[in-house]
Design a protein around this motif. Sequence first.
Motif, PDB file in Angstrom:
ATOM      1  N   ASN A 163      11.684  30.508  10.586  1.00  0.00           N
ATOM      2  CA  ASN A 163      11.333  30.521  12.003  1.00  0.00           C
ATOM      3  C   ASN A 163      10.887  31.911  12.446  1.00  0.00           C
ATOM      4  OD1 ASN A 163      12.310  27.723  13.269  1.00  0.00           O
ATOM      5  ND2 ASN A 163      13.835  28.372  11.775  1.00  0.00           N
ATOM      6  N   THR A 164      10.112  32.563  11.583  1.00  0.00           N
ATOM      7  CA  THR A 164       9.644  33.907  11.890  1.00  0.00           C
ATOM      8  C   THR A 164       8.142  33.994  11.639  1.00  0.00           C
ATOM      9  OG1 THR A 164      10.137  36.258  11.547  1.00  0.00           O
ATOM     10  CG2 THR A 164       9.981  34.887   9.577  1.00  0.00           C
ATOM     11  N   GLY A 165       7.593  35.187  11.846  1.00  0.00           N
ATOM     12  CA  GLY A 165       6.160  35.362  11.649  1.00  0.00           C
ATOM     13  C   GLY A 165       5.348  34.564  12.655  1.00  0.00           C
ATOM     14  N   PRO A 166       4.251  33.958  12.213  1.00  0.00           N
ATOM     15  CA  PRO A 166       3.419  33.161  13.130  1.00  0.00           C
ATOM     16  C   PRO A 166       4.183  32.005  13.768  1.00  0.00           C
ATOM     17  CG  PRO A 166       2.265  33.574  11.064  1.00  0.00           C
ATOM     18  CD  PRO A 166       3.675  34.025  10.859  1.00  0.00           C
ATOM     19  N   VAL A 167       5.248  31.525  13.088  1.00  0.00           N
ATOM     20  CA  VAL A 167       6.028  30.404  13.620  1.00  0.00           C
ATOM     21  C   VAL A 167       6.789  30.816  14.880  1.00  0.00           C
ATOM     22  CG1 VAL A 167       7.823  28.699  13.054  1.00  0.00           C
ATOM     23  CG2 VAL A 167       6.253  29.490  11.288  1.00  0.00           C
ATOM     24  N   SER A 168       7.078  32.121  15.013  1.00  0.00           N
ATOM     25  CA  SER A 168       7.876  32.592  16.149  1.00  0.00           C
ATOM     26  C   SER A 168       7.280  32.178  17.481  1.00  0.00           C
ATOM     27  CB  SER A 168       8.012  34.117  16.101  1.00  0.00           C
ATOM     28  OG  SER A 168       8.691  34.535  14.945  1.00  0.00           O
ATOM     29  N   ARG A 180      15.396  27.103  20.613  1.00  0.00           N
ATOM     30  CA  ARG A 180      15.390  27.345  19.170  1.00  0.00           C
ATOM     31  C   ARG A 180      15.400  28.852  18.886  1.00  0.00           C
ATOM     32  NH1 ARG A 180      14.760  23.926  15.003  1.00  0.00           N
ATOM     33  NH2 ARG A 180      13.976  24.718  13.012  1.00  0.00           N
ATOM     34  N   TRP A 181      14.718  29.624  19.701  1.00  0.00           N
ATOM     35  CA  TRP A 181      14.722  31.071  19.515  1.00  0.00           C
ATOM     36  C   TRP A 181      16.110  31.639  19.815  1.00  0.00           C
ATOM     37  CZ3 TRP A 181      15.674  35.822  21.473  1.00  0.00           C
ATOM     38  CH2 TRP A 181      15.022  36.906  20.878  1.00  0.00           C
ATOM     39  N   PHE A 182      16.778  31.120  20.834  1.00  0.00           N
ATOM     40  CA  PHE A 182      18.156  31.521  21.130  1.00  0.00           C
ATOM     41  C   PHE A 182      19.069  31.217  19.947  1.00  0.00           C
ATOM     42  CE2 PHE A 182      17.652  31.452  25.968  1.00  0.00           C
ATOM     43  CZ  PHE A 182      17.837  32.828  26.070  1.00  0.00           C
ATOM     44  N   LEU A 183      18.872  30.065  19.321  1.00  0.00           N
ATOM     45  CA  LEU A 183      19.676  29.698  18.161  1.00  0.00           C
ATOM     46  C   LEU A 183      19.429  30.660  17.017  1.00  0.00           C
ATOM     47  CD1 LEU A 183      21.556  27.758  16.628  1.00  0.00           C
ATOM     48  CD2 LEU A 183      19.544  26.361  16.089  1.00  0.00           C
ATOM     49  N   ALA A 226      13.125  41.569  21.388  1.00  0.00           N
ATOM     50  CA  ALA A 226      13.684  40.254  21.683  1.00  0.00           C
ATOM     51  C   ALA A 226      13.136  39.811  23.036  1.00  0.00           C
ATOM     52  CB  ALA A 226      15.210  40.320  21.706  1.00  0.00           C
ATOM     53  N   PRO A 227      11.999  39.134  23.047  1.00  0.00           N
ATOM     54  CA  PRO A 227      11.230  38.934  24.289  1.00  0.00           C
ATOM     55  C   PRO A 227      11.931  38.157  25.388  1.00  0.00           C
ATOM     56  CG  PRO A 227       9.894  38.456  22.350  1.00  0.00           C
ATOM     57  CD  PRO A 227      11.294  38.594  21.874  1.00  0.00           C
TER      58      PRO A 227
END
Length: 361
Positions: free
Chosen positions: A89-94, A101-104, A180-181
Amino acid sequence: MNECYYHKRMDFFYNRTNADTADEWTGPQLIGVLCFGTFFCLFIFISNSLVIAAVVKNRRFHFPFYYLLANLAAADFFAGIAYVFLMFNTGPVSKTLTVNRWFLRQGLLDTSLTASLVNLLVIAVERHMSIMRMKIHSNLTKKRVTFLIISIWAIAIFMGAVPTLGWNCLCDITVCSSLAPIYSRSYLVFWSVLNLVVFFIMVVVYIRIYMYVQRKTNVLSSHTSGSISRRRTPVKLMKTVMTVLGAFVVCWTPGLVVLLLDGLNCTDCGIQNVKRWFLLLALLNSVMNPIIYSYKDDEMWATMKRMICCSSEDKSQERRSSRIPSTVLCRSTDISGHYIEDGIIQGTICGKGDLGDKGNS
């Protein structure tokens, strides 16, 4: 009244912070990072599982210190899970992630860090209790150790969930951080300063305990008739813990400093260029701990080797047994007894004579 952006995807927040997630994580570089991370995550899972199994299997480790050490290995195992989730869940997937999901993703990392940190604090208390009485192990009961372990994970989960519970910038995007946006800069300052202060306190406490142990051991060594190895055991345990603490501080401090700079809105610090490498450095901490345990503790290393040896020999024994026809196995009870005897001999060799010792006793 400020507008809240709970239903926006992460690309909205990344675009506001000008974070280049797509360009920096594509092609061979992304493949290299994923291969590197996959290898080390597998090592984290296997090695920390061996540490936990060694503590469970060897009765010499059934003491509070080793239970807490096993819990630290469990925290490293959990960190491996967090890194696996991060890799996918990193890179372009972010930018395609939802807010939840980002919080998780970030919450798993924060939980693993807090679990390791609080666990080291509890180990410091346990070592202080035992060393002030000049004992190898403290008098903590299993119930108290269990309560401490449950408390460690409760605190870790709570700290990992704090941004999700409301300390974020979803309703005030002017205070969003860069790394961490959807974390507010005030939270990053709080989080990084809290951890850095705890690091400093633990280092001071462990150094004081170690100096006390050294001084007491030198004084008592000339007045006691106990074995040298027994007198040195508290010192060896302290060296193990201090090595673990040192590795933890070295691996996590750079990343926390970067988070602090981001929280202070340092736009000229180049934090986007180093964030990836400091995250990999934090990953190495979970790799190093099992190596430290086995290198510093001979009994731990011997137990882990016996488990690996027994596992491989049991598998080879099963393969040999599977090749034998069932008609041959059932011809007579004498032959069956022969195979049972072989199994007992195999177990004796694998257990380095444990069964033989019990028989003699």
